[in-house]
Write an enzyme that holds these catalytic residues in place. Structure first.
Site, short mmCIF file in Angstrom:
data_model
loop_
_atom_site.label_atom_id
_atom_site.label_comp_id
_atom_site.label_asym_id
_atom_site.label_seq_id
_atom_site.Cartn_x
_atom_site.Cartn_y
_atom_site.Cartn_z
N GLU A 159 0.84 20.82 -17.06
CA GLU A 159 -0.45 21.42 -17.44
C GLU A 159 -0.80 21.11 -18.89
OE1 GLU A 159 -1.99 22.18 -14.95
OE2 GLU A 159 -0.38 22.59 -13.53
N GLY A 183 -0.04 26.17 -8.03
CA GLY A 183 1.14 26.45 -8.84
C GLY A 183 0.71 26.84 -10.25
N1 BES Z 1 -5.14 20.87 -11.52
C1 BES Z 1 -4.06 21.38 -10.78
C2 BES Z 1 -4.33 22.72 -10.15
C3 BES Z 1 -5.06 22.64 -8.83
C4 BES Z 1 -4.37 22.31 -7.69
C5 BES Z 1 -6.39 22.94 -8.75
C6 BES Z 1 -5.02 22.26 -6.49
C7 BES Z 1 -7.06 22.88 -7.56
C8 BES Z 1 -6.37 22.54 -6.40
C9 BES Z 1 -2.83 21.54 -11.65
O1 BES Z 1 -2.79 20.72 -12.76
C10 BES Z 1 -1.67 21.14 -10.80
O2 BES Z 1 -1.55 20.00 -10.49
N2 BES Z 1 -0.83 22.10 -10.42
C11 BES Z 1 0.29 21.86 -9.54
C12 BES Z 1 1.59 22.05 -10.23
C13 BES Z 1 2.07 20.79 -10.86
C14 BES Z 1 3.32 20.98 -11.66
C15 BES Z 1 2.32 19.69 -9.84
C16 BES Z 1 0.20 22.82 -8.40
O3 BES Z 1 -0.57 23.77 -8.51
O4 BES Z 1 0.87 22.61 -7.41
ZN ZN Z 2 -2.35 18.76 -12.41
#
Ligand code: BES
Ligand code: ZN
Length: 868
Positions: free
Chosen positions: A310, A273
């Site tokens: 984020e 996301g």
């Molecule tokens: N650190 C994650 C991104 C991520 C997700 C990296 C999976 C590697 C694998 C980011 O902070 C995150 O959690 N993004 C979420 C959105 C959030 C609002 C829950 C996502 O990508 O779903």
């Molecule tokens: Zn996250």
């Protein structure tokens, strides 16, 4: 269980201090050239250096000791693909001290949305173009440059990007210098300021064409939101959220945002996301861009949550980083909690904490009741195991236990402890216990003892309540045992939690009358000043991570309070959610639960409806496999009609976003179940929309599209496809592509499946388009067959990763027979699904739960529905 993969962390005898890294992507050939000089410290004499490197070619590598004059030691390069590493061996031993490692390398700008990859976008004139972008978390920085790719090996970075002059080039830090490339003045050389000491997974580069809007926050931090060219107004909403959120966190943590700038950028092809790269946060377009006219209330809420999430990582994760992926939940659980705090601050009208109970607590309780769940803290090694824990346990259970803890220690102590923790570990790494220690100190409460029971042990308890009236006191006996989705206790191991319990009563429903810690199997609690007819609720506001089971007599006292809504929304929500789970586990009867559903006649809270709808949805999945689904539809239509009627089709001027969201929910149900009035009105509005006469407002698009699709034919299907082709915003394309699979005809459903794989749908969305066909028994069958047929292709497309897990989930989760469970098991015995192993087991477990539930109760449920 598949074998555990052999895994070793990198040797620690040589450690990087600064990387000077120069990268030059070729946006036509999809390759890149790289050079790096790594300042290292050799801690003990060694003849080799091992670092991570994956799918990179190394042209040369050499080592120069600081005190060796010009003498370079040329390395022999040996890759170890199974460890995603490379061993550089030297002709003589490197002596302890400082030195520089120089590496020349090349790589591919891949199309797998990880590492350094290409992203396709269309220019305003419709031309197809490519940009280059990075996604390094968890273990893919090693695909862009050889490095010590572990979160605890922090270093500083001097980044230089060499790119065509007419492109925007961004990295974590502001630009330090920008010059023409001497050998070709159509290229530029952009060098960025040195980063603070940080982990590799947080580094980022973006090269492409973008517009931006910018502002400064009240502390002087420059914030920019980068959008596709020509769409900068769509960045305005996120910009406002970011400018408000940064000072909010600054104040909350009592620590300033450490970098001079932050960019938020929408990336066309993006697997997750969003990603919290320090100073350069990348997003899916749908998680960042808002069109004032054409975006729904839900989208705005989503963007606010993601931005809040984020930005929280900029402190919690980036400044202080988990020591190893075992503690990933610290990052994700915390950010998934505080994003709600941030949205509640920016947009109180979303009543977002109530939504937390549905979206996060509910999700956590559902998954964590499975025998195939896992503890929040779990040993992980191999990258596939790391990928696997970006799941509802790390995110939603993590967030839920933090919410419970925040309530237990209180906001002041919590803030104080957070500040201590962040101050103590800034620019360093921490483990879960470090946080508990800070919060324990700040609060004077046994945080470590309490929280260890929640993070090192999987699952959670069901607290059983029996009560007796003693004069004006109500004496409750609380007993805890592990809650299992199938109602069957595990034999091995005994589970026990230290449960912060709060209890409210009818005299002051919103306030806890008694707060206590249930730290043994069973205990008595006296609640004063309660009359015999008054309800007493355990788990006030659904703050605790547990379920509650009451006797049926106790339960009856809640019925009037649900009807007249004196029981607060989060309590109404939690109560019915527990009941459905207990029914699915066979601990109470489903018919009794459906009788309680009858008490929600006057319900007007969006989130309560949303949760209830999810639970009824599970029952509908069972009943779709019987001859009584029509009765379920009739029951549902009756249920949703009053609320839909009271809201009407058109937004009232003064209404808030929750009214819009509730209208969407109720109309969607009525449309889906074929309520004639709803279908007729939706068709009319759809025709007016298609002809351009009266365009649909954003919040009505969802229910209208779904209604006309479920009840539509080929003409409707083609109209919808035309809307898809014409849609400019990703939000609209996603809205359409996720609902077209609900068309009745099998032939058209098959078309949708092929469409999902076509280049009209971005890889990042394919899984959800495929999932769109699974609304019916027949659709599930088609989907599962399709996924099996295309497995190799899909597998190749995602090369593991969490989108593959999601695919397993959407294509198998809702089967309801033992035969299917076996079939799914069998398929995956011979088809590998890295990073989805646990998901497969969970899906199979879910299928068996459905099968048992069906067997046990479908007859009685149908009988009940028919009698209504
Ligand atoms: N650190 C994650 C991104 C991520 C997700 C990296 C999976 C590697 C694998 C980011 O902070 C995150 O959690 N993004 C979420 C959105 C959030 C609002 C829950 C996502 O990508 O779903
Ligand atoms: Zn996250």
């Amino acid at each position: 269980m598949p074998e555990k993969k052999e895994f070793k962390r990198l040797p620690t005898d040589v450690k990087p201090e600064n990387y000077t890294l120069r990268l030059q992507p070729d946006l036509d050939k999809f390759t890149f050239k790289g050079q790096e000089t790594i300042d290292v410290k050799v801690l003990s004499s060694t003849t080799s250096i091992t670092l991570n490197s994956e799918e990179i070619e190394i042209q040369s590598a050499c080592y120069k000791a600081a005190d060796a004059g010009d003498q370079n030691l040329k390395a022999e390069v040996k890759f170890e693909p199974e460890n995603a590493s490379v061993v550089l061996s030297f002709p003589s031993a490197l002596q302890p001290g400082s030195g520089q490692l120089c590496i020349d390398f090349t790589g591919e700008l891949n199309d797998k949305m990880k590492g350094f990859y290409r992203s396709k976008y269309s220019s305003p004139s419709g031309e197809e173009k490519y940009g280059a972008v990075t996604q390094f978390e968890a273990t893919d920085a090693r695909r862009a440059f050889p490095c010590w790719d572990e979160p605890a090996v922090k270093a500083t970075f001097d980044v230089t990007l060499v790119v065509p002059k007419n492109r925007v080039a961004l990295s974590n830090m502001p630009v330090k210098s920008e010059n023409d490339l001497p050998e070709d003045s159509t290229w530029k050389v952009v060098t960025y300021e040195r980063t603070p000491i940080m982990s590799t997974y947080l580094l980022a580069f973006v090269v492409g064409e973008y517009d931006y809007v910018e502002d400064k926050d009240s502390d002087g931090v420059l914030v920019r939101v980068y959008t596709p060219v020509g769409k900068k107004e769509q960045g305005q909403f996120a910009l406002e959220v970011a400018v408000k959120t940064l000072p909010f966190y600054n104040k909350y943590f009592q620590i300033a945002y450490p970098l001079p700038k932050i960019d938020l950028i929408a990336i066309a092809d993006f697997a997750a996301g969003a990603m919290e790269n320090w100073g350069l946060v990348t997003y899916r377009e749908t998680a960042l861009l808002i069109d004032p006219k054409n975006s729904s209330s839900k989208s705005k809420q989503w963007v606010a949550l993601v931005v809040g999430h984020e930005l929280a990582h900029q402190w919690f994760g980036n400044l202080v980083t988990m020591e190893w992926w075992t503690h990933l939940w610290l990052n994700e659980g915390f950010a998934s909690w505080i994003e709600y705090l941030c949205v509640d601050y920016c947009f109180p009208e979303f009543d977002i904490w109530t939504q937390f109970v549905n979206s996060d607590l509910g999700r956590a309780l559902e998954m964590d009741a499975l025998h195939n769940s896992h503890a929040i803290e779990i040993p992980v090694g191999h990258p596939d195991e790391v990928d696997e824990i970006f799941d509802a346990i790390s995110y939603s259970k993590g967030a839920s236990v933090i919410r419970m803890l925040h309530d237990y220690v209180g906001d002041e102590s919590f803030k104080k402890g957070m500040n201590q923790y962040l101050t103590k570990f800034k620019y360093k790494n921490a483990v879960t216990e470090d946080l508990w220690e800070s919060l324990g100190k700040a609060s004077g409460k046994p945080v470590l003892d309490v929280m260890t029971t929640w993070t090192k042990q999987m699952g959670y308890p069901v607290v059983k309540v029996s009560e007796k009236q003693e004069g004006s006191n109500r004496v409750l006996t609380l007993t805890q045992e592990k809650f299992c989705a199938d109602g069957v206790q595990e034999k091995e191991g005994s589970f026990s939690w230290m449960v912060p319990v709060s209890i409210s009563t009818a005299s002051d429903p919103k306030k806890a009358a008694v707060v206590t810690l249930l730290d043994k199997t069973s205990m008595d609690v006296t609640v004063p000043n309660v009359s015999p007819d008054q309800w007493v609720k355990v788990n006030c506001e659904s703050v605790g991570v547990y379920r509650v089971q009451y006797s049926s007599e106790t339960l009856d006292r809640f019925i009037p309070a649900i009807k007249n809504k004196t029981l607060p929304p989060r309590d109404r929500l939690g109560l019915q959610n527990d009941l459905f789970a207990l029914a699915r586990a066979g601990m109470i009867s489903t018919v009794d639960v459906l009788k309680v559903v009858g008490a929600f006649v006057n319900e007007d809270d969006y989130t309560v409806w949303s949760d209830l709808t999810g639970n009824l949805g599970q029952i509908s999945i069972l009943l779709q496999n019987t001859d009584g689904f029509e009765d379920f539809k009739t029951f549902s239509k009756k249920l949703y009609k009053p609320v839909a009627q009271s809201l009407g089709w058109d937004a009232k001027e003064s209404e808030g976003p929750l009214a819009a969201m509730l209208r969407e929910l109720a109309l969607t149900r009525l449309g889906k179940y074929g309520d004639e009035e709803t279908v007729t009105e939706a068709r009319k509005r759809f025709e007016n929309h298609v002809s351009g006469k009266v365009p649909l407002p954003a919040d009505l698009k969802g229910p209208v599209y779904l209604t006309v699709m479920v009840n539509g034919d080929e003409t409707t299907f083609n109209q919808m496809m035309k809307l898809y082709d014409e849609a400019d915003m990703q939000e609209e394309k996603v809205r359409i592509s996720r609902c077209i699979g609900s068309i009745k005809s099998d032939e058209l459903k098959k078309k949708v499946l092929d469409f999902a794989m076509s280049d009209k749908v971005r890889s990042q969305d394919t899984v959800f388009v495929i999932g769109g066909v699974t609304g019916t028994v027949q659709g599930r069958e088609l989907c599962w067959q399709f996924v099996q047929d295309k497995w190799t292709e899909l597998h190749e497309r995602y090369k593991g990763g969490f989108l593959l897990s999601r695919l397993v989930e959407v294509s198998t989760d809702n089967f309801v027979t033992e035969a299917r469970a076996k079939e799914v098991e069998k398929f995956f015995e011979t088809h590998s699904a890295p990073a989805a192993e646990r998901k497969i087991q969970q899906s199979v477990e879910n299928i068996r739960l459905n099968a048992k539930w069906m067997e046990r109760e479908s007859t009685s449920v149908l009988k009940f529905l028919r009698s209504q």
